[in-house]
Design an enzyme around this catalytic site. Structure first.
Site, short mmCIF file in Angstrom:
data_model
loop_
_atom_site.label_atom_id
_atom_site.label_comp_id
_atom_site.label_asym_id
_atom_site.label_seq_id
_atom_site.Cartn_x
_atom_site.Cartn_y
_atom_site.Cartn_z
N ASP A 67 -13.11 20.50 1.61
CA ASP A 67 -12.61 19.69 0.51
C ASP A 67 -11.10 19.88 0.43
O ASP A 67 -10.61 21.01 0.37
CB ASP A 67 -13.26 20.11 -0.80
CG ASP A 67 -14.72 19.66 -0.89
OD1 ASP A 67 -15.14 18.84 -0.04
OD2 ASP A 67 -15.44 20.12 -1.79
N GLU A 94 -23.77 10.98 -4.15
CA GLU A 94 -23.60 12.11 -5.08
C GLU A 94 -24.54 11.88 -6.25
O GLU A 94 -24.34 10.97 -7.05
CB GLU A 94 -22.15 12.20 -5.54
CG GLU A 94 -21.20 12.52 -4.40
CD GLU A 94 -19.74 12.40 -4.78
OE1 GLU A 94 -19.44 11.92 -5.90
OE2 GLU A 94 -18.88 12.76 -3.95
#
Length: 284
Positions: free
Chosen positions: A12, A131
């Protein structure tokens, strides 16, 4: 089980830094993403997955320079996500050195982008991230903007639609489990993997090699992506020198010596050895 399982470190990115949070929030700086990427490549990663975690929020993508640098020394497939909104963005990412791109926010806002992109670049190039957050009624709903924005779209139905539109792969993130070390949400992953015919990558919650085995064994996936336990393994083992590395933002975690109790620092070699001992085929 015949197909070789892939272990994919997830990196990330926020600005120039590798970061990590919990439930996709509370981002802590881990260090230089290039160092982590090269270390994972040299130690047996099957692929790498880069995600700009604030790109959709700020409507931009800042990964091209990082990917271009990484692609010169890392020779495994690289997937790039975050802030990709058009076929031109996809083209730019691929030109920079990515092998695949990952869509979430743009795909939900404009589903036709999936079909257009898979037609132009090939379905194997197009990955869609889902998600999901479990609701009180037991349903899993999709979120966008790195888990920040509610859509009201049911996750399994969206996964099936994504496959019909031409995506070649899915990344399923349990926002509830992400960064916690409590294990993958096997119910969520299995619900989707059992309804689609394209590869499913499990993400969110890995705290140990056992967690990885469980999602492979119980949800039928042939790929997992994980971050915390690998990153903490690198930091704890002090496998590279961070002197002179430019880091910005919340860096106090790096020097604190802390880690989450449920996350066991590990390495790709340890994970693959554990899986091989469980008769799960993987590349060593």
């Amino acid at each position: 089980m015949v197909e070789t399982v892939r272990i994919i470190p997830r990196l990330d990115i926020k600005g120039p830094n590798l970061v990590k949070g919990i439930h996709l929030e509370g981002l802590r700086v881990m260090g230089d993403p290039d160092q982590f990427a090269r270390y994972y490549y040299e130690n047996g990663a099957d692929e790498l997955f880069y995600m700009d975690v604030v790109a959709s929020l700020y409507e931009r993508n800042s990964l091209e320079s990082i990917i271009s640098k990484t692609a010169k020394s890392v020779f495994i497939p690289i997937t790039v996500g975050g802030g990709i909104r058009s076929t031109q963005d996809i083209r730019n990412a691929l030109k920079a050195g990515a092998d695949k791109v990952c869509l979430n926010t743009a795909a939900i806002k404009n589903p036709s982008l999936i079909k257009e992109a898979s037609s132009q670049f090939g379905s194997s190039t197009i990955v869609v991230a889902i998600e999901a957050i479990k609701q009180k009624d037991g349903k899993y709903l999709c979120f966008i903007d790195n888990g920040r924005e509610h859509t009201g779209i049911e996750a399994v139905q969206w996964a099936q639609q994504v496959e019909e539109l031409g995506a070649g792969e899915l990344v399923i993130t349990s926002v509830d489990r992400e960064g916690t070390g409590e294990g993958y949400d096997i119910e969520l992953v299995r619900a989707i993997s059992s309804k689609v015919g394209i590869p499913v990558i499990a993400h969110g919650g890995a705290g140990s090699p056992e967690d990885i085995f469980n999602v492979i064994d119980q949800a039928g996936v042939t790929a997992v992506t994980l971050a915390s336990s690998l990153h903490y393994g690198c930091i704890e083992g002090k496998v590279f020198n961070s002197e002179g590395v430019r880091v910005e933002g919340n860096t106090t975690f790096l020097g604190s010596g802390k880690k989450f109790n449920k996350i066991k620092p590990t390495s790709i070699k340890e994970i693959k050895t554990y899986l091989r001992d469980k008769d799960v085929p993987c590349r060593l």
